[in-house]
Design an enzyme around this catalytic site. Structure first.
Site, PDB file in Angstrom:
ATOM      1  N   GLY A 215       1.045  -1.138   0.106  1.00  0.00           N
ATOM      2  CA  GLY A 215       0.023  -0.087  -0.044  1.00  0.00           C
ATOM      3  C   GLY A 215       0.750   1.403  -0.048  1.00  0.00           C
ATOM      4  O   GLY A 215       0.390   2.217   0.109  1.00  0.00           O
TER       5      GLY A 215
ATOM      6  N   SER B 268      -3.030   1.989  -4.455  1.00  0.00           N
ATOM      7  CA  SER B 268      -2.961   3.314  -4.003  1.00  0.00           C
ATOM      8  C   SER B 268      -3.828   3.335  -2.584  1.00  0.00           C
ATOM      9  O   SER B 268      -3.704   4.190  -1.809  1.00  0.00           O
ATOM     10  CB  SER B 268      -3.223   4.537  -4.941  1.00  0.00           C
TER      11      SER B 268
ATOM     12  N   LYS C 189       1.918  13.077   5.430  1.00  0.00           N
ATOM     13  CA  LYS C 189       1.927  12.221   3.988  1.00  0.00           C
ATOM     14  C   LYS C 189       3.154  13.028   3.214  1.00  0.00           C
ATOM     15  O   LYS C 189       3.369  14.061   3.086  1.00  0.00           O
ATOM     16  CB  LYS C 189       0.693  12.508   3.308  1.00  0.00           C
TER      17      LYS C 189
ATOM     18  N   HIS D 238      -5.186  15.356   2.754  1.00  0.00           N
ATOM     19  CA  HIS D 238      -4.438  14.235   3.853  1.00  0.00           C
ATOM     20  C   HIS D 238      -3.631  15.134   4.747  1.00  0.00           C
ATOM     21  O   HIS D 238      -3.404  16.276   5.182  1.00  0.00           O
ATOM     22  CB  HIS D 238      -3.485  13.531   2.906  1.00  0.00           C
ATOM     23  N   HIS D 239      -3.367  14.114   5.792  1.00  0.00           N
ATOM     24  CA  HIS D 239      -2.625  14.554   7.063  1.00  0.00           C
ATOM     25  C   HIS D 239      -1.094  15.160   6.793  1.00  0.00           C
ATOM     26  O   HIS D 239      -0.658  14.782   5.731  1.00  0.00           O
ATOM     27  CB  HIS D 239      -2.416  13.522   7.798  1.00  0.00           C
TER      28      HIS D 239
ATOM     29  N   PHE E 197      -6.857   0.834  -0.217  1.00  0.00           N
ATOM     30  CA  PHE E 197      -7.623  -0.263   0.125  1.00  0.00           C
ATOM     31  C   PHE E 197      -8.905  -0.235   0.492  1.00  0.00           C
ATOM     32  O   PHE E 197      -9.519  -1.334   0.814  1.00  0.00           O
ATOM     33  CB  PHE E 197      -6.795  -1.207   0.768  1.00  0.00           C
TER      34      PHE E 197
END
Length: 239
Positions: A75, A103, A141, A137-138, A105
């Site tokens: 992942g 990218s 990342k 995103h956080h 799941f």
């Protein structure tokens, strides 16, 4: 089944908990300080390895799994593209090696991907709508745009004749613009917008937690138990 974990950060711990809750055994955990364990009997006993690390080391990790004859679910984003992608497919072509990479799941994201492709196919006939994407995103990342955003964008470009490629912050009319936002601990938000002079159509997937991602990864490992060769998220969810 016997599972090995490669990468033991927040996601690795969450995957471990979900795997154990589903009755699986974690036979090996490899992190940055014990990579020699790739050569261990415990690691070789794994029926699948789950790899969640960084783009800089993911390819090497997958290759070491292949060397040990262990199937891989990866992942990690930002590494599987271009010549590396083609080589990985070739390494899996005869079924000797097995890799399922995605990218994202999440079951919800898999559904969102299917909706995104279908909507793009419809919108190909309505060129008054321009399309763009924002992914959030956080702050931890490392890659931008996200792997999920790239996958979504590639599907749009495949279906939409007026877009030739995607580009980060690019504004040319033939380019699908992607903007990235990094804030707090956001698990992941992807918004695709079709805007016209008359109205706006928008679809969004927003993850509440990372548990959906972790569950999907474990489902992928279970899926690989009786599979070999190159596998995809579409094979797993069969959309």
């Amino acid at each position: 089944m016997k599972i090995a974990l490669i990468g033991y950060g927040k996601m690795g711990h969450m995957i471990e908990a979900i795997a154990k809750s589903r009755g699986h055994e974690i036979v090996s955990i490899i992190d940055i300080d014990n990579t020699a364990d790739f050569d261990s009997v415990a690691f070789r006993s794994a029926e699948a390895a789950i790899e969640f690390t960084a783009p800089s080391v993911a390819e090497g990790n997958v290759r070491r799994c292949f060397e040990q004859g262990v199937k891989v679910v990866s992942g990690s984003t930002g590494w599987l593209k271009g010549s590396v992608l083609e080589e990985m497919k070739q390494l899996c072509a005869d079924g000797t090696n097995t890799l399922l990479w995605s990218s994202n799941f999440s079951v919800g994201v898999a559904i969102f991907r299917a909706v995104n492709r279908y909507l793009a196919r419809i919108m190909n006939g309505f060129d008054s709508y321009d399309v763009s994407m924002i992914e959030t995103h956080h702050v931890h990342k490392l890659d931008a745009p996200s792997g999920t955003a790239i996958t979504l964008a590639e599907h749009i470009v495949e279906e939409l004749d007026r877009k030739e490629r995607w580009g980060l912050h690019e504004t040319a009319p033939e380019v699908l613009r992607i903007d990235d936002v990094r804030r707090g601990e956001v698990p992941g938000i992807h918004t695709i917008t079709y805007d016209s002079p008359a109205d706006l159509i928008e679809i969004t997937h927003s993850a509440h937690t990372r548990e959906g991602f972790a569950l999907g990864v474990v489902l992928a490992a279970e899926f690989l138990k009786d599979k070999s060769g190159w596998q995809t998220i579409d094979d797993l969810f069969n959309f």
